[in-house]
Design a protein around this motif. Structure first.
Motif, PDB file in Angstrom:
ATOM      1  N   TYR A   1       5.033  16.090  26.857  1.00  0.00           N
ATOM      2  CA  TYR A   1       4.617  15.549  25.558  1.00  0.00           C
ATOM      3  C   TYR A   1       3.607  14.427  25.776  1.00  0.00           C
ATOM      4  O   TYR A   1       3.756  13.611  26.676  1.00  0.00           O
ATOM      5  CB  TYR A   1       5.836  15.013  24.801  1.00  0.00           C
ATOM      6  CG  TYR A   1       5.493  14.282  23.527  1.00  0.00           C
ATOM      7  CD1 TYR A   1       5.249  14.980  22.354  1.00  0.00           C
ATOM      8  CD2 TYR A   1       5.405  12.896  23.499  1.00  0.00           C
ATOM      9  CE1 TYR A   1       4.937  14.315  21.180  1.00  0.00           C
ATOM     10  CE2 TYR A   1       5.090  12.230  22.327  1.00  0.00           C
ATOM     11  CZ  TYR A   1       4.861  12.941  21.177  1.00  0.00           C
ATOM     12  OH  TYR A   1       4.547  12.284  20.007  1.00  0.00           O
TER      13      TYR A   1
ATOM     14  N   CYS B   1      11.669  15.597  23.881  1.00  0.00           N
ATOM     15  CA  CYS B   1      12.832  16.107  24.628  1.00  0.00           C
ATOM     16  C   CYS B   1      14.020  15.145  24.635  1.00  0.00           C
ATOM     17  O   CYS B   1      15.064  15.472  25.181  1.00  0.00           O
ATOM     18  CB  CYS B   1      12.431  16.448  26.063  1.00  0.00           C
ATOM     19  SG  CYS B   1      12.014  15.018  27.088  1.00  0.00           S
ATOM     20  N   SER B   2      13.871  13.970  24.045  1.00  0.00           N
ATOM     21  CA  SER B   2      14.935  12.962  23.919  1.00  0.00           C
ATOM     22  C   SER B   2      15.453  12.421  25.251  1.00  0.00           C
ATOM     23  O   SER B   2      16.538  11.870  25.302  1.00  0.00           O
ATOM     24  CB  SER B   2      16.104  13.511  23.094  1.00  0.00           C
ATOM     25  OG  SER B   2      15.659  13.882  21.816  1.00  0.00           O
ATOM     26  N   GLN B   3      14.699  12.568  26.324  1.00  0.00           N
ATOM     27  CA  GLN B   3      15.100  12.013  27.619  1.00  0.00           C
ATOM     28  C   GLN B   3      14.667  10.552  27.696  1.00  0.00           C
ATOM     29  O   GLN B   3      13.572  10.195  27.277  1.00  0.00           O
ATOM     30  CB  GLN B   3      14.465  12.802  28.762  1.00  0.00           C
ATOM     31  CG  GLN B   3      14.985  14.206  28.896  1.00  0.00           C
ATOM     32  CD  GLN B   3      16.443  14.229  29.317  1.00  0.00           C
ATOM     33  OE1 GLN B   3      16.840  13.526  30.229  1.00  0.00           O
ATOM     34  NE2 GLN B   3      17.223  15.032  28.627  1.00  0.00           N
ATOM     35  N   MET B   4      15.542   9.719  28.250  1.00  0.00           N
ATOM     36  CA  MET B   4      15.232   8.303  28.391  1.00  0.00           C
ATOM     37  C   MET B   4      14.548   8.042  29.729  1.00  0.00           C
ATOM     38  O   MET B   4      14.814   8.718  30.711  1.00  0.00           O
ATOM     39  CB  MET B   4      16.516   7.469  28.297  1.00  0.00           C
ATOM     40  CG  MET B   4      16.256   5.970  28.282  1.00  0.00           C
ATOM     41  SD  MET B   4      17.757   4.996  28.182  1.00  0.00           S
ATOM     42  CE  MET B   4      18.201   5.232  26.492  1.00  0.00           C
TER      43      MET B   4
ATOM     44  N   CYS C   1       5.136  12.061  28.519  1.00  0.00           N
ATOM     45  CA  CYS C   1       6.460  12.277  29.093  1.00  0.00           C
ATOM     46  C   CYS C   1       6.300  13.086  30.375  1.00  0.00           C
ATOM     47  O   CYS C   1       5.665  14.135  30.363  1.00  0.00           O
ATOM     48  CB  CYS C   1       7.352  13.020  28.106  1.00  0.00           C
ATOM     49  SG  CYS C   1       8.996  13.417  28.761  1.00  0.00           S
TER      50      CYS C   1
ATOM     51  N   VAL D   1      12.468   6.469  24.865  1.00  0.00           N
ATOM     52  CA  VAL D   1      12.996   7.822  24.702  1.00  0.00           C
ATOM     53  C   VAL D   1      11.868   8.730  24.232  1.00  0.00           C
ATOM     54  O   VAL D   1      11.138   8.401  23.297  1.00  0.00           O
ATOM     55  CB  VAL D   1      14.154   7.836  23.680  1.00  0.00           C
ATOM     56  CG1 VAL D   1      14.659   9.251  23.443  1.00  0.00           C
ATOM     57  CG2 VAL D   1      15.287   6.949  24.151  1.00  0.00           C
ATOM     58  N   CYS D   2      11.727   9.873  24.877  1.00  0.00           N
ATOM     59  CA  CYS D   2      10.685  10.836  24.510  1.00  0.00           C
ATOM     60  C   CYS D   2      10.997  11.421  23.132  1.00  0.00           C
ATOM     61  O   CYS D   2      12.113  11.884  22.889  1.00  0.00           O
ATOM     62  CB  CYS D   2      10.615  11.958  25.544  1.00  0.00           C
ATOM     63  SG  CYS D   2       9.443  13.262  25.096  1.00  0.00           S
ATOM     64  N   PRO D   3      10.024  11.422  22.196  1.00  0.00           N
ATOM     65  CA  PRO D   3      10.267  12.000  20.872  1.00  0.00           C
ATOM     66  C   PRO D   3      10.419  13.514  20.890  1.00  0.00           C
ATOM     67  O   PRO D   3      10.953  14.097  19.950  1.00  0.00           O
ATOM     68  CB  PRO D   3       9.043  11.586  20.061  1.00  0.00           C
ATOM     69  CG  PRO D   3       8.022  11.161  21.036  1.00  0.00           C
ATOM     70  CD  PRO D   3       8.715  10.813  22.304  1.00  0.00           C
TER      71      PRO D   3
END
Length: 88
Positions: free
Chosen positions: A41, A17-20, A36, A13-15
């Motif tokens: 990121y 944008c929180s996308q998996m 990401c 999970v991106c720290p």
């Protein structure tokens, strides 16, 4: 082509944008990096896999501001400071 092999990390999970499943890992000169593909990121990891914080910008390491250039032939007008009144 740079020859750097980038691989996606399943379930990461991106720290930012929180996308998996948008994080990919790669190494440059033996140093692990992650990025990401969704938000851009990017960071560097240490030997234990923890994110290495970037150096904070301070007055010592900040880039020097570039002074504005006056073009040749451009008129520059100066105004007297009203606080500095001459006594007659």
């Amino acid at each position: 082509m740079s020859g750097v092999k980038k691989r996606f990390i399943a379930g990461a999970v991106c720290p930012a944008c929180s996308q998996m499943d948008t994080i990919r890992m790669f190494e440059e000169d033996g140093v692990p990096h992650r990025e990401c593909v969704n938000c851009g990121y990017a960071d560097t990891l240490d030997a234990r896999g923890n994110s290495v914080p970037k150096e904070l910008t301070t007055r010592v390491n900040a880039p020097k501001p570039v002074a504005a250039k006056v073009q040749r032939g451009q008129t520059v007008q100066f105004f007297p400071n009203p606080r500095l009144k001459k006594d007659s």
